[in-house]
Every structure is written in structure tokens, then in C-alpha cells.
Design a protein around this motif. Structure first.
Motif, short mmCIF file in Angstrom:
data_model
loop_
_atom_site.label_atom_id
_atom_site.label_comp_id
_atom_site.label_asym_id
_atom_site.label_seq_id
_atom_site.Cartn_x
_atom_site.Cartn_y
_atom_site.Cartn_z
N GLN A 143 0.81 -1.21 0.00
CA GLN A 143 0.00 0.00 0.00
C GLN A 143 0.85 1.27 0.00
O GLN A 143 0.67 2.15 -0.85
CB GLN A 143 -0.93 -0.01 1.23
N ARG A 144 1.77 1.39 0.94
CA ARG A 144 2.56 2.63 1.02
C ARG A 144 3.54 2.74 -0.15
O ARG A 144 3.75 3.83 -0.68
CB ARG A 144 3.31 2.70 2.35
N SER A 146 3.19 1.52 -3.22
CA SER A 146 2.48 1.87 -4.45
C SER A 146 2.03 3.33 -4.45
O SER A 146 2.02 3.99 -5.49
CB SER A 146 1.27 0.95 -4.64
N ARG A 147 1.68 3.87 -3.28
CA ARG A 147 1.31 5.28 -3.20
C ARG A 147 2.50 6.19 -3.43
O ARG A 147 2.35 7.32 -3.89
CB ARG A 147 0.67 5.58 -1.83
N LEU A 148 3.69 5.69 -3.11
CA LEU A 148 4.89 6.52 -3.22
C LEU A 148 5.50 6.47 -4.62
O LEU A 148 5.88 7.51 -5.17
CB LEU A 148 5.92 6.04 -2.19
N GLY A 150 4.10 4.55 -7.38
CA GLY A 150 3.17 4.14 -8.42
C GLY A 150 2.97 2.64 -8.43
O GLY A 150 3.84 1.88 -7.99
N ALA A 151 1.83 2.23 -8.93
CA ALA A 151 1.46 0.81 -8.87
C ALA A 151 2.40 -0.07 -9.67
O ALA A 151 2.79 -1.16 -9.23
CB ALA A 151 0.02 0.63 -9.36
N ASP A 211 -1.95 13.01 3.72
CA ASP A 211 -2.16 11.59 4.02
C ASP A 211 -3.62 11.18 3.90
O ASP A 211 -3.95 10.16 3.29
CB ASP A 211 -1.64 11.28 5.42
N LEU A 214 -4.97 11.16 0.24
CA LEU A 214 -4.59 10.00 -0.57
C LEU A 214 -5.47 8.79 -0.29
O LEU A 214 -5.51 7.86 -1.10
CB LEU A 214 -3.13 9.63 -0.31
N ASP A 215 -6.16 8.80 0.84
CA ASP A 215 -6.98 7.66 1.21
C ASP A 215 -8.41 7.74 0.70
O ASP A 215 -9.21 6.83 0.96
CB ASP A 215 -7.01 7.51 2.74
#
Length: 258
Positions: A143-144, A146-148, A150-151, A211, A214-215
Motif C-alpha cells: 500500500q505505502r 504503491s502510493r509513493l 506508483g502501482a 495523508d 490520498l486515502d
């Protein structure tokens, strides 16, 4: 008496330095994670100006303690303790900076990801090698990361389990700064001290807006940003900052953190 694996040093400049110290590789045992959670609780109860998280000179943290792995029951214990420790660290309304020397692998990489910023030695290496054990990351990596980055990049790193050096980590956005070996802690503390001297309420609001935004959907993030933008005008720092700008120009305000 239980061993102490997590040390907290509160400096006079407002910076709290959390150091992991579990020989030989800073493997993240349940006991170490519980101590990290307790450290985060202590900082939340008496907030510093900023936080730095660091480990050893060759190994930031080598990941979960594999010797403690068993079946699903043991995995559930580890997962809960990872989640509790990392979530509480990430939730601190202050900048949390990882100073990474050497290897940050598996849970160690995920600990760095739970921080707001990452400053790495040029010799640092990062990776999520869980797939090589037939496992997946269980402390925020899917999760973290991919958010940082990219997937696509996150999937490539997770599915191959390969390590990336500091230069590649910087290029893909996994770390914010790379410094010469041995200077990562000083650089992180210097940045933390600079942030600790700033408008702390505003910084906490900004962190929360990023934060939380992004959720959820963009509209919800914009609503929160608008709410916090209005709320920050209630602070003493905002009044002083606006007045200083009008009287003296930008960059000269003296903030009090309230």
C-alpha cells in the motif's frame, strides 16, 4: 529484565531521534515492534518538534525476524504488531524522517515507508524480498510503496523481490535525498531541526491533508484541505507569519509552534 531494542533521544533542538538497536541485523521482532509502538505513544503524549528514525550503520532494519515465523497464527501476531507500531509512528502530527544507512529490506523498507521523508546514504539499499520466501509484504509494502512510487513500479519490486540502490530509489521517488555515506543521520537531524523550528500546527495540518487525501476521492481531500486552511488561521504562528510577511517580507517570521 527485558532487552531494550528501541532508544529515544530527545534533543534540545526539539528533535526526537528513535534508534533501532537489536544486534546483529535489527531484525524486527514482535518485542522490538512493541517497543517502537510504545516509543510512538510516548512521543504522541509529549510531542517533539520533529522525529528521526534510524538504525545501524550497515543495516537500517533487515525486516521481520524470520525465526519467529510459524503458521497463520504467528503471522497474525506479527501483522497486528507491525500495523500498530507503524500506524502510530505515521500518525504523529509531526514530520517523521527516516535516516537510512545500509539495508532496509522487507519490514525495514516498510518502516522507512511509514515515515514522511527518507534520507538515504549513497550505500543504502531497499527492497521487498518477501516473494522469495513465498510470502507478500505484510507491514504496508503493497500500500505505502504503491502510493509513493506508483502501482507499476511497486508491483515490479514486490513481484521480483529485487533490491534497489540509493540512486535508483531516488530516481523512482522512494527516497527524497541521497547523501554521502555516514552523513545520513546528520542530514536527517538537520532537516528535522529546521522543521521543528517552524509552524508546527500548520505542518501537522499539511501532513494530515496529504495523508488523508490520498486515502479517499479528490473531492474529499479538497474538502479537508479547505477545512484545515481555515482552521490554521486560528493559530498564533499564522498571525505572526502574515504580519511578518507584510512588515518584513518572506522568510523572516519567528514561529512558536502554536
Amino acid at each position: 529484565m527485558a532487552d531494550t531494542f528501541v532508544h529515544v533521544d530527545r534533543r534540545p533542538d526539539g528533535v526526537a531521534v528513535i534508534t533501532l538497536d537489536r544486534p546483529k541485523a535489527n531484525a524486527l521482532s514482535v518485542e522490538l515492534l512493541a517497543q517502537l509502538e510504545a516509543a510512538a505513544d510516548g512521543l504522541a503524549a509529549d510531542l517533539p518538534g520533529a522525529v528521526v528514525v534510524t538504525g545501524g550503520p550497515k543495516i537500517f532494519a533487515a525486516g521481520a525476524d524470520i525465526a519467529g515465523f510459524g503458521g497463520p497464527d504467528e503471522a497474525a501476531v506479527y501483522a497486528r504488531q507491525f500495523r500498530a507500531a507503524f500506524d502510530k509512528l505515521a500518525a504523529l502530527p509531526r514530520a517523521v524522517i527516516a535516516a537510512v544507512a545500509g539495508y532496509a529490506l522487507g519490514g525495514g523498507c516498510e518502516l522507512a515507508l511509514a515515515c514522511d521523508l527518507r534520507i538515504a546514504s549513497e550505500k543504502a539499499r531497499f527492497g521487498q524480498p518477501e516473494i522469495q520466501l513465498g510470502l507478500i509484504p505484510g507491514a504496508g509494502g503493497t500500500q505505502r510503496l504503491s502510493r509513493l512510487v506508483g502501482a507499476g513500479r511497486a508491483k515490479e519490486l514486490i513481484l521480483t523481490g529485487r533490491h534497489v540502490d540509493a540512486a535508483e530509489a531516488h530516481a523512482i521517488g522512494l527516497v527524497e535525498r541521497v547523501v554521502p555515506a555516514g552523513e545520513e543521520l546528520d542530514a536527517a537531524v538537520a532537516l528535522a531541526a529546521e522543521l521543528a523550528a517552524g509552524p508546527l500546527v500548520a505542518a501537522g495540518y499539511a501532513k494530515r491533508a496529504v495523508d488523508a487525501g490520498l486515502d479517499g476521492p479528490l473531492a474529499a481531500g479538497l474538502d479537508l484541505e479547505q477545512e484545515l486552511f481555515v482552521e490554521v488561521f486560528r493559530t498564533e504562528d499564522a498571525a505572526n507569519g502574515v504580519r511578518s510577511f507584510l512588515d518584513n517580507g518572506p522568510g523572516k517570521a519567528a514561529f512558536k509552534g502554536r
